[in-house]
Design a protein around this motif. Structure first.
Motif, PDB file in Angstrom:
ATOM      1  N   ALA A 138      34.227  37.089  39.243  1.00 36.90           N
ATOM      2  CA  ALA A 138      35.187  37.532  38.226  1.00 36.90           C
ATOM      3  C   ALA A 138      36.571  37.078  38.703  1.00 36.90           C
ATOM      4  CB  ALA A 138      35.122  39.038  38.070  1.00 36.90           C
ATOM      5  N   TRP A 139      37.123  36.118  38.005  1.00 39.93           N
ATOM      6  CA  TRP A 139      38.432  35.545  38.364  1.00 39.93           C
ATOM      7  C   TRP A 139      39.461  36.666  38.568  1.00 39.93           C
ATOM      8  CZ3 TRP A 139      40.566  31.071  34.740  1.00 39.93           C
ATOM      9  CH2 TRP A 139      41.794  30.602  35.222  1.00 39.93           C
ATOM     10  N   SER A 140      39.418  37.678  37.686  1.00 43.21           N
ATOM     11  CA  SER A 140      40.440  38.741  37.752  1.00 43.21           C
ATOM     12  C   SER A 140      40.176  39.747  38.886  1.00 43.21           C
ATOM     13  CB  SER A 140      40.544  39.470  36.415  1.00 43.21           C
ATOM     14  OG  SER A 140      39.336  40.114  36.128  1.00 43.21           O
ATOM     15  N   ARG A 141      39.044  39.577  39.595  1.00 45.33           N
ATOM     16  CA  ARG A 141      38.856  40.381  40.816  1.00 45.33           C
ATOM     17  C   ARG A 141      39.613  39.708  41.966  1.00 45.33           C
ATOM     18  NH1 ARG A 141      35.706  44.579  40.937  1.00 45.33           N
ATOM     19  NH2 ARG A 141      34.083  44.270  39.390  1.00 45.33           N
ATOM     20  N   ILE A 142      39.786  38.390  41.861  1.00 45.67           N
ATOM     21  CA  ILE A 142      40.449  37.630  42.931  1.00 45.67           C
ATOM     22  C   ILE A 142      41.947  37.509  42.644  1.00 45.67           C
ATOM     23  CG2 ILE A 142      40.389  35.465  44.267  1.00 45.67           C
ATOM     24  CD1 ILE A 142      37.724  37.127  44.299  1.00 45.67           C
ATOM     25  N   PHE A 143      42.261  37.115  41.411  1.00 44.13           N
ATOM     26  CA  PHE A 143      43.663  37.084  40.973  1.00 44.13           C
ATOM     27  C   PHE A 143      43.745  37.999  39.744  1.00 44.13           C
ATOM     28  CE2 PHE A 143      43.461  33.194  43.475  1.00 44.13           C
ATOM     29  CZ  PHE A 143      44.642  33.278  44.198  1.00 44.13           C
ATOM     30  N   PRO A 144      44.154  39.257  39.944  1.00 44.39           N
ATOM     31  CA  PRO A 144      44.063  40.256  38.865  1.00 44.39           C
ATOM     32  C   PRO A 144      44.739  39.839  37.562  1.00 44.39           C
ATOM     33  CG  PRO A 144      44.639  41.278  40.959  1.00 44.39           C
ATOM     34  CD  PRO A 144      44.638  39.810  41.203  1.00 44.39           C
ATOM     35  N   ASN A 145      45.850  39.127  37.671  1.00 50.75           N
ATOM     36  CA  ASN A 145      46.520  38.670  36.444  1.00 50.75           C
ATOM     37  C   ASN A 145      46.269  37.200  36.180  1.00 50.75           C
ATOM     38  OD1 ASN A 145      48.116  41.103  35.729  1.00 50.75           O
ATOM     39  ND2 ASN A 145      48.899  40.750  37.802  1.00 50.75           N
ATOM     40  N   GLY A 146      45.762  36.514  37.134  1.00 51.07           N
ATOM     41  CA  GLY A 146      45.512  35.077  36.969  1.00 51.07           C
ATOM     42  C   GLY A 146      46.647  34.243  37.502  1.00 51.07           C
ATOM     43  N   ASP A 147      47.891  34.737  37.357  1.00 52.54           N
ATOM     44  CA  ASP A 147      49.033  33.941  37.835  1.00 52.54           C
ATOM     45  C   ASP A 147      49.713  34.609  39.030  1.00 52.54           C
ATOM     46  OD1 ASP A 147      50.177  36.078  36.513  1.00 52.54           O
ATOM     47  OD2 ASP A 147      51.409  34.863  35.162  1.00 52.54           O
ATOM     48  N   ASP A 148      48.970  35.461  39.752  1.00 46.40           N
ATOM     49  CA  ASP A 148      49.552  36.164  40.912  1.00 46.40           C
ATOM     50  C   ASP A 148      49.833  35.193  42.057  1.00 46.40           C
ATOM     51  OD1 ASP A 148      48.218  39.184  40.187  1.00 46.40           O
ATOM     52  OD2 ASP A 148      47.066  37.425  39.631  1.00 46.40           O
ATOM     53  N   GLU A 149      50.721  35.638  42.900  1.00 51.69           N
ATOM     54  CA  GLU A 149      51.082  34.847  44.078  1.00 51.69           C
ATOM     55  C   GLU A 149      49.928  34.824  45.085  1.00 51.69           C
ATOM     56  OE1 GLU A 149      53.188  32.301  45.705  1.00 51.69           O
ATOM     57  OE2 GLU A 149      53.946  33.147  43.804  1.00 51.69           O
TER      58      GLU A 149
ATOM     59  N   PRO B 131      45.958  36.331  46.486  1.00 51.76           N
ATOM     60  CA  PRO B 131      44.675  36.879  46.020  1.00 51.76           C
ATOM     61  C   PRO B 131      44.475  38.325  46.463  1.00 51.76           C
ATOM     62  CG  PRO B 131      44.310  35.382  47.864  1.00 51.76           C
ATOM     63  CD  PRO B 131      45.777  35.344  47.569  1.00 51.76           C
ATOM     64  N   ASN B 132      43.582  39.005  45.795  1.00 47.03           N
ATOM     65  CA  ASN B 132      43.260  40.399  46.090  1.00 47.03           C
ATOM     66  C   ASN B 132      42.158  40.439  47.151  1.00 47.03           C
ATOM     67  OD1 ASN B 132      42.594  43.156  45.876  1.00 47.03           O
ATOM     68  ND2 ASN B 132      41.240  42.779  44.116  1.00 47.03           N
ATOM     69  N   GLU B 133      42.517  40.860  48.345  1.00 45.35           N
ATOM     70  CA  GLU B 133      41.584  40.832  49.486  1.00 45.35           C
ATOM     71  C   GLU B 133      40.312  41.637  49.209  1.00 45.35           C
ATOM     72  OE1 GLU B 133      41.345  38.957  52.059  1.00 45.35           O
ATOM     73  OE2 GLU B 133      39.695  40.076  52.971  1.00 45.35           O
ATOM     74  N   LYS B 134      40.448  42.749  48.540  1.00 46.54           N
ATOM     75  CA  LYS B 134      39.275  43.598  48.257  1.00 46.54           C
ATOM     76  C   LYS B 134      38.255  42.847  47.390  1.00 46.54           C
ATOM     77  CE  LYS B 134      39.654  47.781  49.937  1.00 46.54           C
ATOM     78  NZ  LYS B 134      38.613  48.211  50.857  1.00 46.54           N
ATOM     79  N   GLY B 135      38.790  42.087  46.451  1.00 50.39           N
ATOM     80  CA  GLY B 135      37.906  41.308  45.582  1.00 50.39           C
ATOM     81  C   GLY B 135      37.178  40.237  46.381  1.00 50.39           C
ATOM     82  N   LEU B 136      37.916  39.576  47.250  1.00 53.74           N
ATOM     83  CA  LEU B 136      37.305  38.530  48.092  1.00 53.74           C
ATOM     84  C   LEU B 136      36.216  39.130  48.982  1.00 53.74           C
ATOM     85  CD1 LEU B 136      40.549  36.560  49.008  1.00 53.74           C
ATOM     86  CD2 LEU B 136      38.599  35.625  47.744  1.00 53.74           C
ATOM     87  N   GLU B 137      36.506  40.328  49.499  1.00 61.26           N
ATOM     88  CA  GLU B 137      35.525  41.005  50.384  1.00 61.26           C
ATOM     89  C   GLU B 137      34.234  41.310  49.642  1.00 61.26           C
ATOM     90  OE1 GLU B 137      37.019  44.674  52.077  1.00 61.26           O
ATOM     91  OE2 GLU B 137      38.563  43.517  53.123  1.00 61.26           O
ATOM     92  N   PHE B 138      34.378  41.728  48.383  1.00 60.76           N
ATOM     93  CA  PHE B 138      33.171  42.074  47.624  1.00 60.76           C
ATOM     94  C   PHE B 138      32.201  40.885  47.580  1.00 60.76           C
ATOM     95  CE2 PHE B 138      30.967  41.931  43.449  1.00 60.76           C
ATOM     96  CZ  PHE B 138      30.043  42.929  43.714  1.00 60.76           C
ATOM     97  N   TYR B 139      32.747  39.696  47.258  1.00 58.35           N
ATOM     98  CA  TYR B 139      31.837  38.539  47.160  1.00 58.35           C
ATOM     99  C   TYR B 139      31.345  38.088  48.533  1.00 58.35           C
ATOM    100  CZ  TYR B 139      33.015  38.759  42.292  1.00 58.35           C
ATOM    101  OH  TYR B 139      33.174  39.213  40.998  1.00 58.35           O
TER     102      TYR B 139
END
Ligand code: BG6
Length: 469
Positions: A83-94, A96-104
């Protein structure tokens, strides 16, 4: 029936249809969180709590149990999406979201434990909602840069853990549902041909860029494109129907030709010219397109008939796009016409055209299942209809390989575990080998139950397809 020794047997899901946890651990909303009715109605203005995808089948919290069940069936590969928005919640963020990366990371580690290769779709109908709202999705060239950042992040992070990638799910769906296929919020009837071709061009450039980056980061990566595969037959042998079918096929080949050959074919240039489209394509874009894919993957559920005078026939129902009904075929409970031989035909047409490996990454029967009142021989759903459907399709895959010499890498059946439907956003249309206790009204325990097809597919994999008849 025979299949190659290294044939990749498995199943497929998409994050937005199964993960749930739509706003957990820093995840941003995707367009699907605003599509409570799938493609049946337009998007909602605000999050509708009745949207079944918000919780999905809660794979986010059940992934260990689910992957163990896939392993029990003997999966060699598991197609899933990030899920792109798990990694970059808005898509244009500076960042990435570490928690999202950890999940995968956890999901891939779990797959590795059982020797299952992940096959990862980078964008499966789940563009971050913010990109749809602020940029009108892929209509904006800016999306190429945001997608580049996202794919670079995940290629780097999961280097060595993932070797098979798909750039966009059913990229050709943009013609039919621009919101789902390209995150475009503007209503379809307000879009001009120019808008759609331009958005498609941005996606094609992004796809080629992902292929390039993916190869640079890890030369072991195999990167494929993916289309909605639809066999189109002329409704009659009237040459007018044959020509109408040829015209329809061009729209189908548009994406695979560019992905597999690396340039806009002459008919595509003519199509645009006739529709008054002047593409904004830079020299760098055209150079980028030369990064062609390693394999072509596609979904296959049904075929359709094309007529030059369609109003004379009954209209067919189907997966995002339809033609007229074929009088020789049966249909599913959702009116999709079942055509196993059409799969052999499609495999042949793609292979003749590109001579590159093919991967069937979606196929299956969406049906209403009934949970038995008690367990019978280890299963809870007697889904002989699903077994028949898959047996008949796999028999045709084997013929394409054995009789026709087509190179097929593997087969991942759609919705190997029940999930929320994409087109109708409902739960009662089930594809899985595993039944999930969740209902259309949102009730249910999320408990998993094996179906009869679970044991059948296990046997198919164990015998490398020998039990297919
Ligand atoms: C494909 C999509 O079009 O068909 C999947 O890639 C989808 O996301 C599948 O779920 C089956 O369609 P549906 O509408 O029955 O879920």
């Amino acid at each position: 029936m025979k299949f190659p020794k290294e044939f990749l047997w498995g199943g497929a899901t998409a994050a937005n249809q199964c993960e749930g946890a739509w706003n957990e651990d820093g995840k941003g909303a995707s367009i699907q969180d605003y599509m409570p009715h799938g493609i049946m109605q337009g998007p909602s203005e605000v999050i509708d709590k009745h949207n079944l995808k918000l919780e999905g089948i809660d794979l986010y919290h059940h992934y260990k149990e689910d992957i163990a069940l896939f392993a029990e069936m003997g999966f060699k590969v598991y197609r899933m999406s990030i899920a792109w928005s798990r990694i970059f919640p808005n898509g244009d963020d500076e960042k990435p979201n570490e928690k999202g990366l950890e999940f995968y990371d956890n999901v891939f580690d779990e797959c590795k434990k059982y020797g299952i290769e992940p096959l990862v779709t980078l964008s499966h109908y789940e563009t971050p909602y913010h990109l749809a709202k602020k940029y009108d999705g892929w209509r904006s060239r800016d999306l190429i840069g945001f997608y580049e950042k996202y794919v670079r992040t995940v290629f780097t992070r999961y280097k060595g853990k993932v070797h098979y990638w798909i750039t966009f799910n059913e990229i050709n769906s943009i013609w039919h549902f621009p919101l789902m296929g390209a995150g475009i919020l503007t209503q379809k009837n307000l879009l001009k041909a120019q808008d759609l071709y331009q958005a498609a061009h941005h996606e094609l450039v992004a796809s080629a860029l992902a292929t390039k980056i993916g190869h640079e980061i890890d030369s072991e990566n195999k990167i494929g494109c993916m289309v909605l595969g639809l066999t189109s037959y002329p409704r009659t042998c009237n040459p007018d129907d044959v020509i109408a079918t040829m015209e329809e096929s061009k729209r189908g080949y548009f994406f695979t030709d560019i992905h597999m050959r690396g340039y806009y074919p002459s008919y595509a240039l003519k199509m645009m010219e006739k529709e008054g489209v002047v593409l904004d394509a830079t020299d760098e874009d055209l150079e980028m397109l030369k990064n062609t894919c390693d394999f072509l993957s596609f979904s296959y559920y049904m075929s359709k008939c094309i007529a030059s005078n369609p109003e004379q026939y009954e209209k067919g129902k189907g997966n995002l796009t339809t033609g007229v009904k074929n009088p020789y075929l049966q249909e599913s409970q959702w009116g999709w016409q079942i055509d196993p031989k059409g799969l052999r035909y499609l495999l042949n047409t793609y292979y003749d055209r590109y001579q590159k490996p093919l991967f069937i990454v979606e196929n299956g029967l969406g049906a209403k299942d009934t949970l038995l009142s008690e367990e019978k021989d280890g299963y809870w759903v007697e889904d002989d209809y699903r077994i028949q459907y898959m047996n008949d399709h796999l028999a045709q895959v084997s013929k394409a390989i054995e009789d026709d010499g087509v190179e097929v890498m593997g087969y991942t059946s759609w919705g190997c575990i029940d999930l929320i439907s994409a087109s109708t956003a409902e739960m009662k249309k089930r594809y899985g080998f595993i039944y999930v206790d969740r209902n259309n009204d949102g009730t249910g325990t999320f408990k998993r139950y094996k179906k009869k097809s679970f044991y059948w597919y296990k046997n198919v994999i164990e015998t490398n397809g020998k039990i297919i008849s």
